[in-house]
Design a protein around this motif. Structure first.
Motif, PDB file in Angstrom:
ATOM      1  N   LYS A 144       0.862  -1.093   0.075  1.00 43.24           N
ATOM      2  CA  LYS A 144       0.078   0.050  -0.183  1.00 43.24           C
ATOM      3  C   LYS A 144       0.797   1.329   0.033  1.00 43.24           C
ATOM      4  O   LYS A 144       1.812   1.223   0.695  1.00 43.24           O
ATOM      5  N   SER A 145       0.488   2.294  -0.815  1.00 44.97           N
ATOM      6  CA  SER A 145       1.268   3.244  -1.115  1.00 44.97           C
ATOM      7  C   SER A 145       1.476   4.460  -0.123  1.00 44.97           C
ATOM      8  O   SER A 145       2.291   5.141   0.275  1.00 44.97           O
ATOM      9  N   TRP A 146       0.229   4.692   0.419  1.00 45.87           N
ATOM     10  CA  TRP A 146       0.112   5.685   1.465  1.00 45.87           C
ATOM     11  C   TRP A 146      -0.997   5.272   2.478  1.00 45.87           C
ATOM     12  O   TRP A 146      -2.039   4.936   2.057  1.00 45.87           O
ATOM     13  N   VAL A 147      -0.481   5.132   3.626  1.00 50.54           N
ATOM     14  CA  VAL A 147      -1.661   4.925   4.929  1.00 50.54           C
ATOM     15  C   VAL A 147      -1.381   6.100   5.736  1.00 50.54           C
ATOM     16  O   VAL A 147      -0.499   5.986   6.547  1.00 50.54           O
ATOM     17  N   THR A 148      -2.417   6.667   6.090  1.00 48.07           N
ATOM     18  CA  THR A 148      -2.519   7.869   7.341  1.00 48.07           C
ATOM     19  C   THR A 148      -2.505   6.877   8.753  1.00 48.07           C
ATOM     20  O   THR A 148      -2.889   5.752   8.716  1.00 48.07           O
ATOM     21  N   SER A 149      -1.815   7.554   9.295  1.00 44.89           N
ATOM     22  CA  SER A 149      -1.430   6.842  10.834  1.00 44.89           C
ATOM     23  C   SER A 149      -0.784   5.327  10.667  1.00 44.89           C
ATOM     24  O   SER A 149      -0.670   4.755  11.609  1.00 44.89           O
TER      25      SER A 149
END
Ligand SMILES: Cc1cc2nc3c(=O)[nH]c(=O)nc-3n(C[C@H](O)[C@H](O)[C@H](O)COP(=O)(O)OP(=O)(O)OC[C@H]3O[C@@H](n4cnc5c(N)ncnc54)[C@H](O)[C@@H]3O)c2cc1C
Length: 373
Positions: A144-149
């Motif tokens: 996954k390229s962007w995961v908030t937190s």
């Protein structure tokens, strides 16, 4: 906002506001704000009361998220990702994790969404990673390229193609599972405390960690995640816009041109810019309130509102924060007014999926009778 919500959010806002500048400058996760949110009960804001949530509706979410965004954009987005992930779990609770929803509602667990992949970029509905049937359950390998937190959440809702590659599954993946790792760093021009880093989910999960029936992920993303996320993302844009308008009015009213004996706001060009910002904010707030109403009581044009509100609020935030930079001149450029933070934070909503431009395309398809996909 109800008195009950005001008393919950007041102390959170104080903590969030006082940490915001340091969070932005050092690009650190706003732990103190998230701890305050956990204790406030607001992590369960929109979750059902039977699970221990507050059972609040869309307008309450708008009020809480826009208030948080006016204090700290990073904290507001972390909160919104929790709400969006939690609502998908509430809509289709994973059979093997009965304790999950109460933990999210009580604030014990923070959730986030892991949808975007490098392969399909902002087309969040189309993961390229795929689950494979395995003796112990389903083998996932999702980059996954962007995961908030990232690295801070207790559970991630991640998407994969189904083993037959026909459609999408969503999985609830507790952070303690083996094979879950943060694989990069987060450095953004805005939302610098968001920890939106890349992650790898390489693990075998029981079928019972899936949200709903096999292949139900596509429907959940469009019918549950997107309405709540778009509404809340628009509320982040409105909160940042509101903060920028207030700061610009305050600064231009106080800053003096001593040789002329007047304030900056006495200049007609400045006044006109402030007026345009304020009017665009009022229009966007009205559209946002109308959309919250459409989600509370669905009507024929609810889908159009869901598509339109994020795009409109994202664009309004770009215009408004840009104008705030302009009317406040070098004072805004030099950071002490914090308008540069609102300007930088506001750019994130626009590129977060579904991006504003994709939403305009979807909206155009919808009003001309063309299928979205
Ligand atoms: C601060 C931040 C936090 C994030 N947090 C998360 C998170 O928690 N979970 C998660 O899953 N993702 C998250 N994301 C990722 C986000 O949702 C997007 O996937 C990502 O920003 C897309 O970037 P990209 O470079 O891949 O965009 P691209 O897909 O390369 O888009 C580039 C440009 O092309 C445009 N474009 C692409 N397709 C179309 C189309 N069909 N029609 C019209 N225009 C199009 C886009 O609008 C954009 O302007 C986050 C992103 C940011 C910035």
């Amino acid at each position: 906002m109800s008195v009950q919500l005001e008393s919950r959010i007041g102390p959170v806002l104080d903590i969030t506001r006082s940490a915001a500048r340091d969070v932005d400058v050092s690009g650190r996760f706003p732990s103190e704000a998230v701890t305050a949110l956990r204790a406030s009960g607001l992590l369960g804001l929109t979750l059902p009361t039977e699970a221990g949530g507050l059972g609040a509706g869309p307008q309450d979410l708008v009020d809480v998220v826009s208030g948080l965004a006016g204090a700290c954009g990073s904290t507001a987005m972390i909160y919104l990702m929790h709400v969006s992930a939690s609502m998908s779990i509430a809509a289709a609770p994973p059979a093997d994790l009965p304790e999950l929803l109460p933990a999210l509602a009580s604030g014990k667990w923070l959730a986030s969404l892991a949808l975007s992949e490098a392969g399909s970029r902002s087309h969040f509905w189309a993961p390229v990673s795929q689950g494979q049937a395995d003796q112990g359950g389903v083998r996932l390998k999702a980059r996954k390229s962007w995961v908030t937190s990232a690295g801070h959440a207790d559970v991630y809702v991640a998407s994969t193609l189904t083993p037959d590659a026909q459609t999408v599954d969503l999985w609830a993946l507790p952070a303690t599972l083996p094979g879950i790792a943060v694989t990069g760093e987060w450095h953004g021009m805005g939302l610098r405390g968001n920890a939106s880093a890349p992650m790898m989910f390489e693990t075998v999960v029981p079928e019972g960690n899936r949200l709903g029936a096999i292949g139900g992920g596509f429907g959940l993303m469009l019918e549950t995640v997107m309405p709540w996320f778009n509404l809340g993302n628009a509320a982040v844009s409105v909160g940042l816009s509101e903060a920028a308008v207030s700061a610009a009015v305050r600064h231009t009213s106080a800053a003096r041109l001593e040789h002329l004996g007047e304030s900056l706001s006495a200049l007609p060009t400045i006044r006109a810019q402030l007026a345009k910002m304020s009017i665009e904010l009022a229009c966007t707030k009205a559209y946002l309130a109308q959309t919250a109403g459409r989600l509370a009581e669905p009507a024929d044009d609810t889908v159009l509102h869901v598509l339109g509100v994020k795009a409109a609020a994202n664009d309004a935030a770009l215009h408004i924060t840009d104008s705030a930079m302009r009317v406040c001149g070098g004072a805004a450029f030099s950071e002490h007014l914090q308008i540069d933070r609102y300007f930088r934070d506001a750019r994130a909503g626009h590129v977060m999926a579904p991006t504003a431009d994709i939403l305009y395309d979807f909206y155009g398809k919808a009003i001309t009778g063309q299928p979205l996909f």
